[in-house]
Write a protein that holds these residues in place. Structure first.
Motif, PDB file in Angstrom:
ATOM      1  N   UNK A 119       0.831  -1.209   0.000  1.00  0.00           N
ATOM      2  CA  UNK A 119       0.000   0.000   0.000  1.00  0.00           C
ATOM      3  C   UNK A 119       0.865   1.259   0.000  1.00  0.00           C
ATOM      4  N   UNK A 120       1.929   1.249   0.787  1.00  0.00           N
ATOM      5  CA  UNK A 120       2.837   2.388   0.848  1.00  0.00           C
ATOM      6  C   UNK A 120       3.498   2.622  -0.514  1.00  0.00           C
ATOM      7  N   UNK A 121       3.939   1.539  -1.153  1.00  0.00           N
ATOM      8  CA  UNK A 121       4.582   1.656  -2.464  1.00  0.00           C
ATOM      9  C   UNK A 121       3.601   2.190  -3.506  1.00  0.00           C
ATOM     10  N   UNK A 122       2.366   1.703  -3.488  1.00  0.00           N
ATOM     11  CA  UNK A 122       1.350   2.199  -4.429  1.00  0.00           C
ATOM     12  C   UNK A 122       1.092   3.688  -4.223  1.00  0.00           C
ATOM     13  N   UNK A 123       1.009   4.098  -2.947  1.00  0.00           N
ATOM     14  CA  UNK A 123       0.761   5.509  -2.627  1.00  0.00           C
ATOM     15  C   UNK A 123       1.894   6.396  -3.131  1.00  0.00           C
ATOM     16  N   UNK A 124       3.104   5.832  -3.195  1.00  0.00           N
ATOM     17  CA  UNK A 124       4.260   6.586  -3.687  1.00  0.00           C
ATOM     18  C   UNK A 124       4.414   6.480  -5.201  1.00  0.00           C
ATOM     19  N   UNK A 125       3.470   5.784  -5.838  1.00  0.00           N
ATOM     20  CA  UNK A 125       3.487   5.663  -7.291  1.00  0.00           C
ATOM     21  C   UNK A 125       4.462   4.641  -7.826  1.00  0.00           C
ATOM     22  N   UNK A 126       4.933   3.771  -6.990  1.00  0.00           N
ATOM     23  CA  UNK A 126       5.877   2.750  -7.438  1.00  0.00           C
ATOM     24  C   UNK A 126       5.125   1.612  -8.113  1.00  0.00           C
TER      25      UNK A 126
END
Length: 193
Positions: free
Chosen positions: A134-141
């Motif tokens: 979820x954190x990676x998705x939020x950062x656009x990764x």
């Protein structure tokens, strides 16, 4: 007969240390698998073990969490084995459950405590992985496999269109370019549209 069971969760993990310990304990046959311990559904080696064991056999497992990471599954597996007349030994946890013996209450408590910790540990892993995703998705990764370079995809499409002249199959093209067959088919369909 002494029978061993060894399991790791991922392909990258090594079964050798478990197998060596089981052999030290005199296991004549060892069932091994690389599959998650959260469910028994995909556990072919465990099912094979159940199919092959006979009354009077002894099953050895290096640690409780190698048999299962669910307290419900752990209790069911050990109970089912004991009901079949098979004793179960957890080497590193120093626990044994003999067929036809209710066992002592302290062993049963330790078994359930250790099984609960195995399940808790698995739940934490899942929780942390989900949070990280979820954190990676939020950062656009981008998650998942890295896509193939556009030049490789174009080369694969060109070779696909020329396959009558070059005699190459889609598998050949995939091996040559490194572009998965499924990607080739998807891109060919996109170009046709």
């Amino acid at each position: 007969m002494k029978i061993g069971y060894a399991r790791v969760s991922t392909v990258g993990q090594d079964l050798e240390s478990q197998e060596n310990l089981l052999m030290e304990y005199g296991c004549e046959r060892i069932f091994v698998e690389k599959v998650t311990g959260t469910s028994t559904a995909q556990r072919k080696a465990l099912q094979d073990l159940f199919d092959k064991i006979r009354e009077g056999d002894e099953v050895y497992v290096t640690k409780i969490d190698r048999l299962a990471r669910s307290i419900i599954d752990l209790n069911k597996i050990v109970s089912d084995l004991n009901e079949m007349g098979v004793s179960v030994y957890f080497i590193k946890d120093n626990l044994e459950f003999q067929a036809g013996d209710e066992g002592n209450s302290m062993q049963r408590l330790m078994f359930n405590v250790l099984g609960s910790f195995a399940q808790f540990e698995r739940d934490l892993i899942v929780e942390r992985t989900t949070e990280g995703r979820e954190r990676a998705k939020a950062q656009g990764k981008h998650l998942g496999r890295k896509g193939k370079a556009e030049k490789d995809v174009k080369k694969a499409i060109r070779l696909y269109k020329e396959r009558d002249q070059n005699g190459m199959s889609v598998t050949d093209i995939s091996k040559l370019t490194g572009v998965p067959r499924s990607t080739i088919y998807v891109k060919v369909k996109e170009y046709k549209e």
